[in-house]
Design a protein around this motif. Sequence first.
Motif, PDB file in Angstrom:
ATOM      1  N   SER A  32       0.834  -1.205   0.000  1.00 47.50           N
ATOM      2  CA  SER A  32       0.000   0.000   0.000  1.00 47.50           C
ATOM      3  C   SER A  32       0.866   1.252   0.000  1.00 47.50           C
ATOM      4  O   SER A  32       2.067   1.206   0.293  1.00 47.50           O
ATOM      5  CB  SER A  32      -0.905   0.017   1.237  1.00 47.50           C
ATOM      6  OG  SER A  32      -0.144   0.285   2.408  1.00 47.50           O
ATOM      7  N   LYS A 222     -15.862  -4.004 -16.663  1.00 45.03           N
ATOM      8  CA  LYS A 222     -14.807  -4.909 -16.214  1.00 45.03           C
ATOM      9  C   LYS A 222     -13.492  -4.158 -16.018  1.00 45.03           C
ATOM     10  O   LYS A 222     -12.830  -4.294 -14.979  1.00 45.03           O
ATOM     11  CB  LYS A 222     -14.624  -6.030 -17.238  1.00 45.03           C
ATOM     12  CG  LYS A 222     -13.428  -6.943 -16.981  1.00 45.03           C
ATOM     13  CD  LYS A 222     -13.308  -7.978 -18.075  1.00 45.03           C
ATOM     14  CE  LYS A 222     -12.025  -8.804 -17.929  1.00 45.03           C
ATOM     15  NZ  LYS A 222     -10.806  -7.976 -18.140  1.00 45.03           N
ATOM     16  N   ASN A 225     -13.902  -1.563 -13.027  1.00 42.70           N
ATOM     17  CA  ASN A 225     -13.934  -2.196 -11.707  1.00 42.70           C
ATOM     18  C   ASN A 225     -12.567  -2.734 -11.307  1.00 42.70           C
ATOM     19  O   ASN A 225     -12.173  -2.659 -10.137  1.00 42.70           O
ATOM     20  CB  ASN A 225     -14.969  -3.324 -11.691  1.00 42.70           C
ATOM     21  CG  ASN A 225     -16.388  -2.807 -11.663  1.00 42.70           C
ATOM     22  OD1 ASN A 225     -16.652  -1.732 -11.142  1.00 42.70           O
ATOM     23  ND2 ASN A 225     -17.315  -3.565 -12.233  1.00 42.70           N
ATOM     24  N   GLU A 226     -11.837  -3.270 -12.271  1.00 40.01           N
ATOM     25  CA  GLU A 226     -10.496  -3.771 -11.980  1.00 40.01           C
ATOM     26  C   GLU A 226      -9.581  -2.635 -11.533  1.00 40.01           C
ATOM     27  O   GLU A 226      -8.815  -2.779 -10.577  1.00 40.01           O
ATOM     28  CB  GLU A 226      -9.917  -4.471 -13.206  1.00 40.01           C
ATOM     29  CG  GLU A 226      -8.548  -5.096 -12.952  1.00 40.01           C
ATOM     30  CD  GLU A 226      -7.993  -5.822 -14.164  1.00 40.01           C
ATOM     31  OE1 GLU A 226      -6.844  -6.298 -14.089  1.00 40.01           O
ATOM     32  OE2 GLU A 226      -8.697  -5.904 -15.196  1.00 40.01           O
ATOM     33  N   GLU A 227      -9.687  -1.489 -12.201  1.00 42.40           N
ATOM     34  CA  GLU A 227      -8.828  -0.363 -11.812  1.00 42.40           C
ATOM     35  C   GLU A 227      -9.221   0.184 -10.446  1.00 42.40           C
ATOM     36  O   GLU A 227      -8.356   0.549  -9.641  1.00 42.40           O
ATOM     37  CB  GLU A 227      -8.877   0.744 -12.867  1.00 42.40           C
ATOM     38  CG  GLU A 227      -7.868   1.842 -12.586  1.00 42.40           C
ATOM     39  CD  GLU A 227      -7.572   2.695 -13.799  1.00 42.40           C
ATOM     40  OE1 GLU A 227      -7.771   3.920 -13.702  1.00 42.40           O
ATOM     41  OE2 GLU A 227      -7.136   2.151 -14.822  1.00 42.40           O
ATOM     42  N   VAL A 228     -10.509   0.241 -10.164  1.00 38.71           N
ATOM     43  CA  VAL A 228     -10.952   0.691  -8.844  1.00 38.71           C
ATOM     44  C   VAL A 228     -10.400  -0.225  -7.759  1.00 38.71           C
ATOM     45  O   VAL A 228      -9.895   0.226  -6.723  1.00 38.71           O
ATOM     46  CB  VAL A 228     -12.493   0.759  -8.768  1.00 38.71           C
ATOM     47  CG1 VAL A 228     -12.956   0.929  -7.330  1.00 38.71           C
ATOM     48  CG2 VAL A 228     -13.008   1.909  -9.613  1.00 38.71           C
ATOM     49  N   SER A 229     -10.470  -1.529  -7.989  1.00 45.54           N
ATOM     50  CA  SER A 229      -9.975  -2.489  -7.005  1.00 45.54           C
ATOM     51  C   SER A 229      -8.481  -2.317  -6.751  1.00 45.54           C
ATOM     52  O   SER A 229      -8.019  -2.290  -5.603  1.00 45.54           O
ATOM     53  CB  SER A 229     -10.276  -3.912  -7.486  1.00 45.54           C
ATOM     54  OG  SER A 229      -9.758  -4.862  -6.584  1.00 45.54           O
ATOM     55  N   LEU A 230      -7.703  -2.184  -7.817  1.00 45.82           N
ATOM     56  CA  LEU A 230      -6.260  -2.000  -7.671  1.00 45.82           C
ATOM     57  C   LEU A 230      -5.936  -0.666  -6.995  1.00 45.82           C
ATOM     58  O   LEU A 230      -5.020  -0.584  -6.169  1.00 45.82           O
ATOM     59  CB  LEU A 230      -5.587  -2.069  -9.044  1.00 45.82           C
ATOM     60  CG  LEU A 230      -5.579  -3.440  -9.722  1.00 45.82           C
ATOM     61  CD1 LEU A 230      -5.142  -3.318 -11.173  1.00 45.82           C
ATOM     62  CD2 LEU A 230      -4.660  -4.412  -8.969  1.00 45.82           C
ATOM     63  N   ARG A 232      -7.849   0.976  -4.858  1.00 35.84           N
ATOM     64  CA  ARG A 232      -8.184   0.860  -3.438  1.00 35.84           C
ATOM     65  C   ARG A 232      -7.072   0.137  -2.680  1.00 35.84           C
ATOM     66  O   ARG A 232      -6.734   0.503  -1.543  1.00 35.84           O
ATOM     67  CB  ARG A 232      -9.496   0.113  -3.256  1.00 35.84           C
ATOM     68  CG  ARG A 232     -10.738   0.906  -3.628  1.00 35.84           C
ATOM     69  CD  ARG A 232     -11.997   0.251  -3.068  1.00 35.84           C
ATOM     70  NE  ARG A 232     -13.195   0.808  -3.646  1.00 35.84           N
ATOM     71  CZ  ARG A 232     -13.728   1.989  -3.323  1.00 35.84           C
ATOM     72  NH1 ARG A 232     -13.138   2.750  -2.411  1.00 35.84           N
ATOM     73  NH2 ARG A 232     -14.836   2.408  -3.911  1.00 35.84           N
ATOM     74  N   ALA A 233      -6.491  -0.886  -3.295  1.00 32.69           N
ATOM     75  CA  ALA A 233      -5.405  -1.617  -2.640  1.00 32.69           C
ATOM     76  C   ALA A 233      -4.190  -0.721  -2.432  1.00 32.69           C
ATOM     77  O   ALA A 233      -3.511  -0.806  -1.403  1.00 32.69           O
ATOM     78  CB  ALA A 233      -5.039  -2.846  -3.460  1.00 32.69           C
ATOM     79  N   LEU A 240      -7.427   6.454  -7.230  1.00 35.30           N
ATOM     80  CA  LEU A 240      -8.784   6.001  -6.936  1.00 35.30           C
ATOM     81  C   LEU A 240      -9.824   6.964  -7.496  1.00 35.30           C
ATOM     82  O   LEU A 240     -10.823   6.546  -8.076  1.00 35.30           O
ATOM     83  CB  LEU A 240      -8.972   5.844  -5.424  1.00 35.30           C
ATOM     84  CG  LEU A 240     -10.362   5.378  -4.976  1.00 35.30           C
ATOM     85  CD1 LEU A 240     -10.733   4.057  -5.618  1.00 35.30           C
ATOM     86  CD2 LEU A 240     -10.427   5.275  -3.457  1.00 35.30           C
TER      87      LEU A 240
END
Length: 244
Positions: A32, A222, A225-230, A232-233, A240
Motif C-alpha cells: 500500500s 470490467k 472495476n479492476e482499476e478501482v480495485s487495484l 483501493r489496494a 482512486l
Amino acid sequence: VHGLVWQEAVPSSVALDTPAGVLHHVMVGDISADEAVALVSTGSTMSALTSAMILNLADSLDSALTVLDDVDRAQAPALRALTYVMRANVQRRKGDLASARADLTLAGDHLRQDRRWHAVSTWHAALLADILLEESRLDEAAALISSASTEEARRVWSYGGLLTVRGRMQTARGDDHEALESFLAAGRHCEAWPYRNPAALAWRSGAALACAAMGDGERARKFANEEVSLARAWGAPRALGMAL
C-alpha cells in the motif's frame, strides 16, 4: 538509472530493505501507499530518486519535489536528465504544466548529451506528449508520439506510458477503436514487466472509456472495476478518484 528499470535490476522476489525493492513492490501492486512511504530513504542519489518516485505515486507531491531538489546535480547527464524528468512528472500531477515543461526542456538538454538511456528519453517523450494533450495540441502530440515510438523505446518499461498517452490522444480525436488498441497494448506491455499499480499507469480506465464509447458496456465495467480495485489496494486518492 537501470535501478529504476526494476525487471532488469530487481529479482522477482526481493526483500523490502532497499529503495529498489520497495519500488518493485509498489509497481507490482502488492504494497500500500502508506506502507511504501514508511520505507523510503534518501541515503544515496539512486535511493533518493527511487524514493521520490514512490512519494509521487503516493500523492506526497511536495515531499517528492523536496527530495528531488536535494539530489546532487553534479552527476552524469543521464542522471541529471532523470532528475528533471521526475520533477516534471510531479509538476504535471500538481497541475503546474509550465514548470513541468521547463523541467522537460532541461532534461532534453542532458539527454542530447547521452542518447543511450532509452527508458528516460521515452518517459520524457510520454510526459511532453501528455502536456501537449492538456494544451489541446493534438497534432503536435501525435507527431511526438510517432517519432518517439522507436524499436529501442518498445523494449523499455516507460513505453507503456507512451502507449497510454497515444490512447488518450486517439480518444480526444474520437478514434475509439484505435484508442482501445493502444490501451490494450499498454496493458500487455505492463504485464510483461510486470507492473499493475494504476497510480503509475492508468491504462484500464482509458480502455473502459473507449469500450463505453463503442457501446461495449460490459467490457467497460470490467476494466473500470479492476482499476478501482487495484487503486483501493494502493490507497492513495488520485488513482482512486480517476478510476471512480
